[in-house]
Design a protein around this motif. Structure first.
Motif, short mmCIF file in Angstrom:
data_model
loop_
_atom_site.label_atom_id
_atom_site.label_comp_id
_atom_site.label_asym_id
_atom_site.label_seq_id
_atom_site.Cartn_x
_atom_site.Cartn_y
_atom_site.Cartn_z
N ASP A 1 0.83 -1.20 0.00
CA ASP A 1 0.00 0.00 0.00
C ASP A 1 0.86 1.26 0.00
OD1 ASP A 1 -2.35 -1.43 -0.05
OD2 ASP A 1 -2.80 -1.17 2.09
N LEU A 2 1.97 1.22 0.75
CA LEU A 2 2.88 2.36 0.80
C LEU A 2 3.54 2.60 -0.56
CD1 LEU A 2 4.61 1.94 4.26
CD2 LEU A 2 3.60 4.06 3.40
N ILE A 3 4.01 1.55 -1.17
CA ILE A 3 4.64 1.68 -2.49
C ILE A 3 3.66 2.30 -3.48
CG2 ILE A 3 5.60 0.42 -4.46
CD1 ILE A 3 6.61 -1.67 -2.35
N TYR B 1 15.22 -4.01 -1.90
CA TYR B 1 14.91 -3.82 -3.31
C TYR B 1 14.86 -2.35 -3.69
CZ TYR B 1 13.02 -8.54 -2.51
OH TYR B 1 12.84 -9.86 -2.14
N THR B 2 15.46 -2.02 -4.83
CA THR B 2 15.23 -0.73 -5.50
C THR B 2 14.82 -1.04 -6.93
OG1 THR B 2 17.57 -0.62 -6.06
CG2 THR B 2 16.86 0.64 -4.17
N THR B 3 14.32 -0.01 -7.61
CA THR B 3 13.95 -0.20 -9.01
C THR B 3 15.12 0.16 -9.92
OG1 THR B 3 13.06 2.04 -9.16
CG2 THR B 3 11.52 0.26 -8.59
N ILE B 4 15.13 -0.45 -11.05
CA ILE B 4 16.14 -0.14 -12.07
C ILE B 4 16.05 1.33 -12.46
CG2 ILE B 4 16.86 -0.63 -14.44
CD1 ILE B 4 15.75 -3.50 -13.98
N SER B 5 14.84 1.89 -12.41
CA SER B 5 14.62 3.27 -12.83
C SER B 5 14.89 4.30 -11.73
CB SER B 5 13.18 3.44 -13.33
OG SER B 5 12.26 3.14 -12.28
N ALA B 6 15.29 3.87 -10.53
CA ALA B 6 15.59 4.83 -9.46
C ALA B 6 16.71 5.77 -9.91
CB ALA B 6 16.00 4.09 -8.20
N SER B 7 16.76 6.96 -9.33
CA SER B 7 17.73 7.95 -9.78
C SER B 7 19.16 7.46 -9.53
CB SER B 7 17.52 9.28 -9.05
OG SER B 7 18.03 9.22 -7.73
N PRO B 8 20.09 7.79 -10.42
CA PRO B 8 21.48 7.35 -10.25
C PRO B 8 22.09 7.81 -8.92
CG PRO B 8 21.14 8.13 -12.48
CD PRO B 8 19.88 8.45 -11.72
N ALA B 9 21.77 9.05 -8.51
CA ALA B 9 22.32 9.55 -7.25
C ALA B 9 21.81 8.73 -6.06
CB ALA B 9 21.95 11.02 -7.07
N PHE B 10 20.53 8.38 -6.09
CA PHE B 10 19.95 7.57 -5.02
C PHE B 10 20.61 6.19 -4.99
CE2 PHE B 10 16.60 4.64 -3.45
CZ PHE B 10 16.32 5.23 -2.23
N LYS B 11 20.77 5.58 -6.15
CA LYS B 11 21.37 4.25 -6.20
C LYS B 11 22.83 4.28 -5.74
CE LYS B 11 19.91 3.08 -10.45
NZ LYS B 11 19.64 2.21 -11.62
N GLN B 12 23.52 5.35 -6.05
CA GLN B 12 24.92 5.46 -5.60
C GLN B 12 24.98 5.51 -4.07
OE1 GLN B 12 27.07 8.76 -7.25
NE2 GLN B 12 28.99 8.22 -6.25
N LEU C 1 8.69 -2.78 -7.91
CA LEU C 1 8.69 -3.15 -6.49
C LEU C 1 7.44 -3.92 -6.11
CD1 LEU C 1 10.02 0.18 -4.91
CD2 LEU C 1 11.26 -1.98 -5.12
N MET C 2 6.32 -3.63 -6.73
CA MET C 2 5.06 -4.28 -6.37
C MET C 2 5.12 -5.78 -6.59
SD MET C 2 2.96 -1.96 -5.22
CE MET C 2 1.39 -2.80 -5.34
N THR C 3 5.81 -6.21 -7.62
CA THR C 3 5.91 -7.65 -7.89
C THR C 3 7.11 -8.28 -7.19
OG1 THR C 3 7.13 -7.16 -9.93
CG2 THR C 3 4.75 -7.46 -10.11
N ALA C 4 8.10 -7.46 -6.81
CA ALA C 4 9.30 -8.01 -6.17
C ALA C 4 9.08 -8.35 -4.71
CB ALA C 4 10.46 -7.01 -6.30
N VAL C 5 8.31 -7.51 -4.00
CA VAL C 5 8.09 -7.71 -2.56
C VAL C 5 7.08 -8.82 -2.36
CG1 VAL C 5 7.30 -6.64 -0.42
CG2 VAL C 5 8.65 -5.31 -2.05
N SER C 6 7.49 -9.84 -1.61
CA SER C 6 6.63 -11.01 -1.41
C SER C 6 6.20 -11.11 0.05
CB SER C 6 7.38 -12.29 -1.79
OG SER C 6 8.25 -12.69 -0.76
N PRO C 7 5.20 -11.92 0.35
CA PRO C 7 4.77 -12.13 1.74
C PRO C 7 5.87 -12.72 2.62
CG PRO C 7 3.07 -12.88 0.23
CD PRO C 7 4.28 -12.59 -0.61
#
Length: 272
Positions: A94-96, A117-128, A143-149
């Motif tokens: 729900d937060l995502i 988990y981060t997304t491939i599309s996250a900003s380069p500065a954030f990923k660094q 992220l919605m499909t990556a995060v599991s119960p």
């Protein structure tokens, strides 16, 4: 304890215990830690960092310190997790969804005990930045499909240009049964944790365990995620480089993190 007015030391990491270059005086800290323990004291690292990062930071000291990780979601003693406060899978999703809809400019990392988990599309500065704090993070398309119960989610961390933590917390909590708490680190990052989670409540757990009173706690911080911790402590120090709002909460000011302010103050107590 014979000569010290406190039994428990709690320190934030970024902007407090760590210098800006991500180092600290390990030799001096080792001496101080041994002196503190000889007087029956306890040292707690109280940080928004994940415990995997903290374990790397304190290699060689793990058997002599305790940890509050992820801003209070995880508590560790003797390098073992002793308490967890987790977001449910539903709340995390729900937060995502909520963040993507209302704060689409923010990059997100979802932190779990085992996986982050981060997304491939996250900003380069954030990923660094996340490369340092989460070296084992996984980049995913969605992220919605990556995060599991099965993921044990301790927090979400967002990037921001202006601090909207109070706004996000209020709006999300108004429409969801599972409440959350948002806190800013002051470094352009915001943590979202379960509602009652903060460093102050985490330290209350340790104080009960050590049979110590809040008046016997000395705490150091620099950002507003340290507010509850400093409000709890009998001896509260904001760093010289701390946010102005936190300096109003603290009883005392310590030298800056780049001047090893925490170690300076502890040395003064131990050697006077």
């Amino acid at each position: 304890m014979s000569k010290l007015p406190f039994k428990v030391v709690a320190v934030d990491m970024d902007g407090t215990f760590m210098r800006n270059d991500q180092t600290f005086d390990r030799k001096r800290f080792n001496r101080i830690l041994n002196q503190l323990r000889a007087d029956g004291g306890h040292f707690i690292v109280s940080s928004g960092r994940p415990y995997q990062r903290l374990r790397k930071d304190f290699i060689g000291f793990l058997d002599r310190i305790d940890m509050v990780a992820d801003n209070g979601s995880l508590l560790l003693q003797d390098d073992q997790i002793i308490s967890t406060h987790l977001l449910t899978n539903r709340a995390a999703l729900d937060l995502i969804r909520f963040i993507k809809e209302y704060y689409p400019e923010s990059s997100i990392i979802v932190t779990g005990i085992e996986n982050s988990y981060t997304t491939i599309s996250a900003s380069p500065a954030f990923k660094q930045t996340m490369n340092f704090y989460y070296p084992d993070r996984v980049e995913v398309p969605d992220l919605m499909t990556a995060v599991s119960p099965h993921d044990q989610i301790t927090k979400l961390t967002l990037s921001y240009r202006h601090d909207f933590s109070a706004e996000l917390e209020k709006e999300f909590n108004a429409h969801h049964a599972e409440k959350i708490h948002c806190t800013s680190s002051g470094f352009g990052l915001m943590d979202i944790v379960p509602y009652s989670v903060n460093k102050g409540n985490a330290l209350k757990y340790f104080l009960r365990y050590f049979d110590a009173k809040p008046s016997e706690l000395i705490a150091f911080g620099d950002g507003m995620n340290d507010k509850e911790m400093l409000e709890l402590a009998g001896y509260s120090y904001a760093m010289e480089n701390a946010e102005p709002a936190l300096k109003k909460v603290a009883k005392y000011i310590a030298p800056s993190n780049n001047d090893d302010g925490v170690l300076q103050v502890l040395d003064e107590y131990l050697n006077n």
